[in-house]
Design a protein around this motif. Sequence first.
Motif, PDB file in Angstrom:
ATOM      1  N   ALA A   1       1.745   6.924  -6.685  1.00  0.00           N
ATOM      2  CA  ALA A   1       0.652   7.823  -7.061  1.00  0.00           C
ATOM      3  C   ALA A   1       1.046   9.273  -6.798  1.00  0.00           C
ATOM      4  O   ALA A   1       0.780  10.165  -7.613  1.00  0.00           O
ATOM      5  N   SER A   2       1.708   9.519  -5.671  1.00  0.00           N
ATOM      6  CA  SER A   2       2.162  10.874  -5.341  1.00  0.00           C
ATOM      7  C   SER A   2       3.194  11.362  -6.351  1.00  0.00           C
ATOM      8  O   SER A   2       3.139  12.503  -6.818  1.00  0.00           O
ATOM      9  N   MET A   3       4.126  10.502  -6.711  1.00  0.00           N
ATOM     10  CA  MET A   3       5.147  10.864  -7.685  1.00  0.00           C
ATOM     11  C   MET A   3       4.510  11.136  -9.058  1.00  0.00           C
ATOM     12  O   MET A   3       4.860  12.103  -9.731  1.00  0.00           O
ATOM     13  N   ARG A   4       3.574  10.304  -9.443  1.00  0.00           N
ATOM     14  CA  ARG A   4       2.882  10.477 -10.724  1.00  0.00           C
ATOM     15  C   ARG A   4       2.165  11.828 -10.759  1.00  0.00           C
ATOM     16  O   ARG A   4       2.222  12.559 -11.753  1.00  0.00           O
TER      17      ARG A   4
ATOM     18  N   ASP B   1       2.835  14.918 -13.319  1.00  0.00           N
ATOM     19  CA  ASP B   1       1.748  15.469 -14.122  1.00  0.00           C
ATOM     20  C   ASP B   1       1.675  16.989 -13.986  1.00  0.00           C
ATOM     21  O   ASP B   1       1.462  17.691 -14.978  1.00  0.00           O
ATOM     22  N   CYS B   2       1.878  17.479 -12.759  1.00  0.00           N
ATOM     23  CA  CYS B   2       1.847  18.933 -12.535  1.00  0.00           C
ATOM     24  C   CYS B   2       2.985  19.628 -13.272  1.00  0.00           C
ATOM     25  O   CYS B   2       2.801  20.701 -13.838  1.00  0.00           O
ATOM     26  N   VAL B   3       4.152  19.015 -13.278  1.00  0.00           N
ATOM     27  CA  VAL B   3       5.315  19.590 -13.969  1.00  0.00           C
ATOM     28  C   VAL B   3       5.058  19.627 -15.467  1.00  0.00           C
ATOM     29  O   VAL B   3       5.381  20.603 -16.140  1.00  0.00           O
TER      30      VAL B   3
ATOM     31  N   LYS C   1       0.831  -1.208   0.000  1.00  0.00           N
ATOM     32  CA  LYS C   1       0.000   0.000   0.000  1.00  0.00           C
ATOM     33  C   LYS C   1       0.863   1.255   0.000  1.00  0.00           C
ATOM     34  O   LYS C   1       0.584   2.220  -0.704  1.00  0.00           O
ATOM     35  N   THR C   2       1.930   1.242   0.780  1.00  0.00           N
ATOM     36  CA  THR C   2       2.822   2.398   0.852  1.00  0.00           C
ATOM     37  C   THR C   2       3.504   2.634  -0.488  1.00  0.00           C
ATOM     38  O   THR C   2       3.619   3.779  -0.943  1.00  0.00           O
ATOM     39  N   ILE C   3       3.937   1.576  -1.130  1.00  0.00           N
ATOM     40  CA  ILE C   3       4.569   1.696  -2.444  1.00  0.00           C
ATOM     41  C   ILE C   3       3.579   2.294  -3.446  1.00  0.00           C
ATOM     42  O   ILE C   3       3.923   3.212  -4.199  1.00  0.00           O
ATOM     43  N   TYR C   4       2.343   1.814  -3.432  1.00  0.00           N
ATOM     44  CA  TYR C   4       1.314   2.334  -4.334  1.00  0.00           C
ATOM     45  C   TYR C   4       1.077   3.818  -4.077  1.00  0.00           C
ATOM     46  O   TYR C   4       1.011   4.613  -5.021  1.00  0.00           O
ATOM     47  N   GLU C   5       0.959   4.208  -2.811  1.00  0.00           N
ATOM     48  CA  GLU C   5       0.732   5.617  -2.471  1.00  0.00           C
ATOM     49  C   GLU C   5       1.893   6.493  -2.914  1.00  0.00           C
ATOM     50  O   GLU C   5       1.689   7.592  -3.435  1.00  0.00           O
ATOM     51  N   ASP C   6       3.117   6.022  -2.720  1.00  0.00           N
ATOM     52  CA  ASP C   6       4.294   6.792  -3.131  1.00  0.00           C
ATOM     53  C   ASP C   6       4.346   6.966  -4.647  1.00  0.00           C
ATOM     54  O   ASP C   6       4.670   8.047  -5.149  1.00  0.00           O
TER      55      ASP C   6
END
Length: 60
Positions: A48-51, A55-57, A41-46
């Motif tokens: 998603a946050s990086m993605r 996307d914002c950049v 779950k932590t890997i998935y959350e990290d």
Amino acid sequence: MGRHTFATLSLSNHVPIESISKMLGHSDIRTTQIYAKMQEKTIYEDMASMRQKFDCVMMN
């Protein structure tokens, strides 16, 4: 078992392993890695946050 649980929960809450190592009093981070098991779950959350950051950049 308490140290393992503490390390795992800390990692799950995005506490850096270097900080966890110091909190547990380890002089070698490899010792901390024995206690701290990364949760899927932590890997998935990290990821998603990086993605989201990428996307914002790309939009700017």
